[in-house]
Design an enzyme around this catalytic site. Structure first.
Site, PDB file in Angstrom:
ATOM      1  N   ASP A 134       0.730  -1.232  -0.098  1.00  0.00           N
ATOM      2  CA  ASP A 134       0.276   0.244   0.317  1.00  0.00           C
ATOM      3  C   ASP A 134       0.713   1.436  -0.191  1.00  0.00           C
ATOM      4  O   ASP A 134       0.628   2.423  -0.878  1.00  0.00           O
ATOM      5  CB  ASP A 134      -0.981  -0.479   0.919  1.00  0.00           C
ATOM      6  CG  ASP A 134      -1.488  -1.554   1.307  1.00  0.00           C
ATOM      7  OD1 ASP A 134      -2.056  -1.079   0.287  1.00  0.00           O
ATOM      8  OD2 ASP A 134      -1.794  -1.812   1.957  1.00  0.00           O
ATOM      9  N   HIS A 186      -4.317  -3.357   6.442  1.00  0.00           N
ATOM     10  CA  HIS A 186      -3.989  -3.522   5.348  1.00  0.00           C
ATOM     11  C   HIS A 186      -5.615  -4.349   4.702  1.00  0.00           C
ATOM     12  O   HIS A 186      -6.015  -5.154   4.470  1.00  0.00           O
ATOM     13  CB  HIS A 186      -2.899  -4.695   4.736  1.00  0.00           C
ATOM     14  CG  HIS A 186      -3.485  -5.452   3.602  1.00  0.00           C
ATOM     15  ND1 HIS A 186      -2.575  -5.023   2.219  1.00  0.00           N
ATOM     16  CD2 HIS A 186      -3.449  -7.022   2.443  1.00  0.00           C
ATOM     17  CE1 HIS A 186      -3.117  -5.289   0.940  1.00  0.00           C
ATOM     18  NE2 HIS A 186      -3.635  -6.868   1.634  1.00  0.00           N
TER      19      HIS A 186
HETATM   20  P1  NAX Z   1      -1.650 -17.809  -4.126  1.00  0.00           P
HETATM   21  O1  NAX Z   1      -3.294 -19.169  -4.490  1.00  0.00           O
HETATM   22  O2  NAX Z   1      -1.157 -17.943  -6.020  1.00  0.00           O
HETATM   23  O3  NAX Z   1      -0.902 -18.657  -3.611  1.00  0.00           O
HETATM   24  C1  NAX Z   1      -0.907 -19.555  -2.134  1.00  0.00           C
HETATM   25  C2  NAX Z   1      -0.243 -20.399  -2.108  1.00  0.00           C
HETATM   26  O4  NAX Z   1      -0.240 -20.782  -0.321  1.00  0.00           O
HETATM   27  C3  NAX Z   1      -0.884 -21.513  -2.447  1.00  0.00           C
HETATM   28  O5  NAX Z   1       0.181 -22.837  -2.570  1.00  0.00           O
HETATM   29  C4  NAX Z   1      -1.195 -22.541  -1.608  1.00  0.00           C
HETATM   30  O6  NAX Z   1      -1.434 -24.381  -1.719  1.00  0.00           O
HETATM   31  C5  NAX Z   1      -0.648 -22.205  -0.328  1.00  0.00           C
HETATM   32  N1  NAX Z   1      -1.356 -22.539   1.369  1.00  0.00           N
HETATM   33  C6  NAX Z   1      -2.501 -22.425   1.500  1.00  0.00           C
HETATM   34  N2  NAX Z   1      -3.030 -23.003   2.961  1.00  0.00           N
HETATM   35  C7  NAX Z   1      -0.840 -23.399   3.476  1.00  0.00           C
HETATM   36  C8  NAX Z   1      -0.337 -23.809   4.494  1.00  0.00           C
HETATM   37  N3  NAX Z   1      -1.951 -23.622   5.432  1.00  0.00           N
HETATM   38  N4  NAX Z   1       0.408 -23.313   4.996  1.00  0.00           N
HETATM   39  C9  NAX Z   1       1.401 -23.494   3.306  1.00  0.00           C
HETATM   40  N5  NAX Z   1       0.813 -22.826   2.493  1.00  0.00           N
HETATM   41  C10 NAX Z   1      -0.069 -22.976   2.421  1.00  0.00           C
HETATM   42  O7  NAX Z   1      -2.174 -16.525  -3.619  1.00  0.00           O
HETATM   43  P2  NAX Z   1      -0.699 -15.623  -3.304  1.00  0.00           P
HETATM   44  O8  NAX Z   1      -1.005 -14.397  -5.216  1.00  0.00           O
HETATM   45  O9  NAX Z   1       0.529 -16.027  -3.877  1.00  0.00           O
HETATM   46  O10 NAX Z   1      -1.491 -15.071  -2.179  1.00  0.00           O
HETATM   47  C11 NAX Z   1      -0.827 -15.024  -0.843  1.00  0.00           C
HETATM   48  C12 NAX Z   1      -1.720 -14.233   0.123  1.00  0.00           C
HETATM   49  O11 NAX Z   1      -1.155 -12.807   0.182  1.00  0.00           O
HETATM   50  C13 NAX Z   1      -3.012 -14.436  -0.301  1.00  0.00           C
HETATM   51  O12 NAX Z   1      -3.925 -14.475   1.452  1.00  0.00           O
HETATM   52  C14 NAX Z   1      -3.949 -12.365  -0.429  1.00  0.00           C
HETATM   53  O13 NAX Z   1      -4.542 -12.633   0.178  1.00  0.00           O
HETATM   54  C15 NAX Z   1      -2.382 -12.398  -0.221  1.00  0.00           C
HETATM   55  N6  NAX Z   1      -1.786 -10.294  -0.280  1.00  0.00           N
HETATM   56  C16 NAX Z   1      -1.124  -9.843   0.454  1.00  0.00           C
HETATM   57  C17 NAX Z   1      -0.901  -8.722   0.593  1.00  0.00           C
HETATM   58  C18 NAX Z   1      -0.581  -7.685   1.288  1.00  0.00           C
HETATM   59  O14 NAX Z   1      -0.521  -6.575   1.054  1.00  0.00           O
HETATM   60  N7  NAX Z   1       0.094  -7.917   3.014  1.00  0.00           N
HETATM   61  C19 NAX Z   1      -1.309  -8.009  -0.972  1.00  0.00           C
HETATM   62  C20 NAX Z   1      -0.759 -10.095  -1.969  1.00  0.00           C
HETATM   63  C21 NAX Z   1      -2.190 -10.516  -1.657  1.00  0.00           C
HETATM   64  O15 NAX Z   1      -3.400  -9.910  -2.086  1.00  0.00           O
END
Ligand code: NAX
Length: 331
Positions: free
Chosen positions: A159, A187
């Site tokens: 952000d 966030h």
């Molecule tokens: P993806 O869905 O591409 O990847 C997430 C990965 O996490 C998947 O491979 C999944 O299998 C894995 N996963 C799920 N549960 C798990 C667990 N218990 N242990 C280990 N791995 C696990 O998502 P991606 O685009 O990489 O985003 C990841 C996270 O970042 C989401 O929650 C998203 O909302 C969050 N974000 C946060 C942001 C921030 O500014 N704080 C911005 C970007 C993003 O939206």
């Protein structure tokens, strides 16, 4: 060269990790002379994908990467780690309420807090990226009582980078000439991107307010654009921000590891001491300076009525999230 440090990235088969692993392995986060052991955690159904990522890490031929450990076992992943990027979380699916997402993800962060408590170094620095990032960080810390609460932070750097960039584009200056933009609070769409204390260094240092000369833009369109940028990227890309999220995670951890430059502050979600009238004991994004891996909240910035209302709204949302999250964890 120093001894290698162990760094864990969760959600390692996901899209943010795909960009983040390269930044880390290339030395952009922990320094160009810091060897690394990369510990990559994902869930069992993602192990084939994760093995593909591991092949690509080797194929990048990164001299700092001394070992790669792909695993679905938190006990292996968190063993002796000194830095943790908690990216993995359940994505929001169609028809899912915010509450359902919070409940699913808070459970993941409770379990990972317990695993960090048992297996990580007590000095570990934990950055939570997975949403809802602030409340996940709070829960993770609660279930890792042997690690100082100050070592847990939530990412609002994306952000901040978005806000800085909006101002730089508007003024047609390079983005690194814009400093000290603040993201307050959660966030989420209640966050408060605040340019009132920002400066622009372009032929001398001036306040961003005086450079922009349009206070209405700063309190309306600018705020809205930053608050809704994530949704705008999804609408355009049909996928959520990944390259920029990875860059922000790298920026955030680099500042923890190496400190903030003098005269500059950055925003991150940290445990609130009630500064600026924020609720205590939530992870609230504040302006901080960092030295020797310890952050300090920047104090005594003037808060006007507009800012007060914005801070109160985002603080209230964090209190509500905390209440929901604690109810989930105690059940
Ligand atoms: P993806 O869905 O591409 O990847 C997430 C990965 O996490 C998947 O491979 C999944 O299998 C894995 N996963 C799920 N549960 C798990 C667990 N218990 N242990 C280990 N791995 C696990 O998502 P991606 O685009 O990489 O985003 C990841 C996270 O970042 C989401 O929650 C998203 O909302 C969050 N974000 C946060 C942001 C921030 O500014 N704080 C911005 C970007 C993003 O939206």
């Amino acid at each position: 060269m120093p001894e290698p440090i162990r760094v864990v990235i969760t959600g390692a088969a996901g899209q943010i990790a795909y960009s983040l692993i390269y930044l880390i392995g290339n030395g952009d986060v922990f320094g160009k002379d810091q060897p690394l052991i990369l510990s990559l955690l994902d869930i069992p159904p993602m192990m084939d994908v994760l093995n593909g990522v591991v092949m690509e890490i080797y194929d990048c031929a990164l001299p700092l990467v001394r070992e790669v450990i792909p695993t679905a076992d938190p006990a292996v992943a968190f063993k002796d780690v000194e830095a943790a990027f908690l990216v993995g979380a359940m994505p929001r699916k169609q028809g899912m309420e915010r509450k359902d997402l919070l409940s699913a993800n808070v459970k993941i962060f409770k379990a990972q807090g317990e695993a960090l408590d048992k297996f990580a170094k007590k000095t570990v620095q934990v950055l939570v990226v997975g949403n809802p990032a602030n409340t996940n960080a709070l829960i993770c810390s609660k279930y890792a009582p042997s690690i100082p609460r100050e070592n847990f932070s939530a990412m609002t750097r994306l952000d901040q980078n978005r806000a800085q960039s909006q101002i730089a584009v508007r003024l047609n200056v390079p983005v690194d000439k814009v400093k000290n933009v603040i993201i307050w609070g959660n966030h989420s769409s209640t966050q408060f991107p605040d340019a009132r204390h920002a400066i622009v260094e372009s032929g001398g240092t001036v306040s961003a307010e005086s450079a922009i000369k349009d206070n209405t833009w700063l309190t309306t369109e600018f705020v809205k654009t930053v608050q809704t940028r994530g949704a705008a990227v999804i609408a355009a890309r049909k996928m959520s921000s990944a390259m920029s999220a990875a860059k922000a995670a790298g920026d955030h951890m680099r500042d923890i590891w190496l400190g903030t430059p003098s005269g500059q502050h950055v925003s991150m979600g940290v445990i609130s001491d009630g500064s600026y009238g924020a609720p205590k004991d939530v992870i609230f994004s504040f302006p901080v300076t960092i030295q020797n891996r310890k952050w300090t909240i920047v104090k005594d910035l003037p808060i006007n009525d507009f800012a007060r209302n914005m801070l109160d709204a985002t603080g209230k949302e964090l209190e509500e999230e905390r209440q929901e999250a604690l109810a989930v964890c105690e059940n």
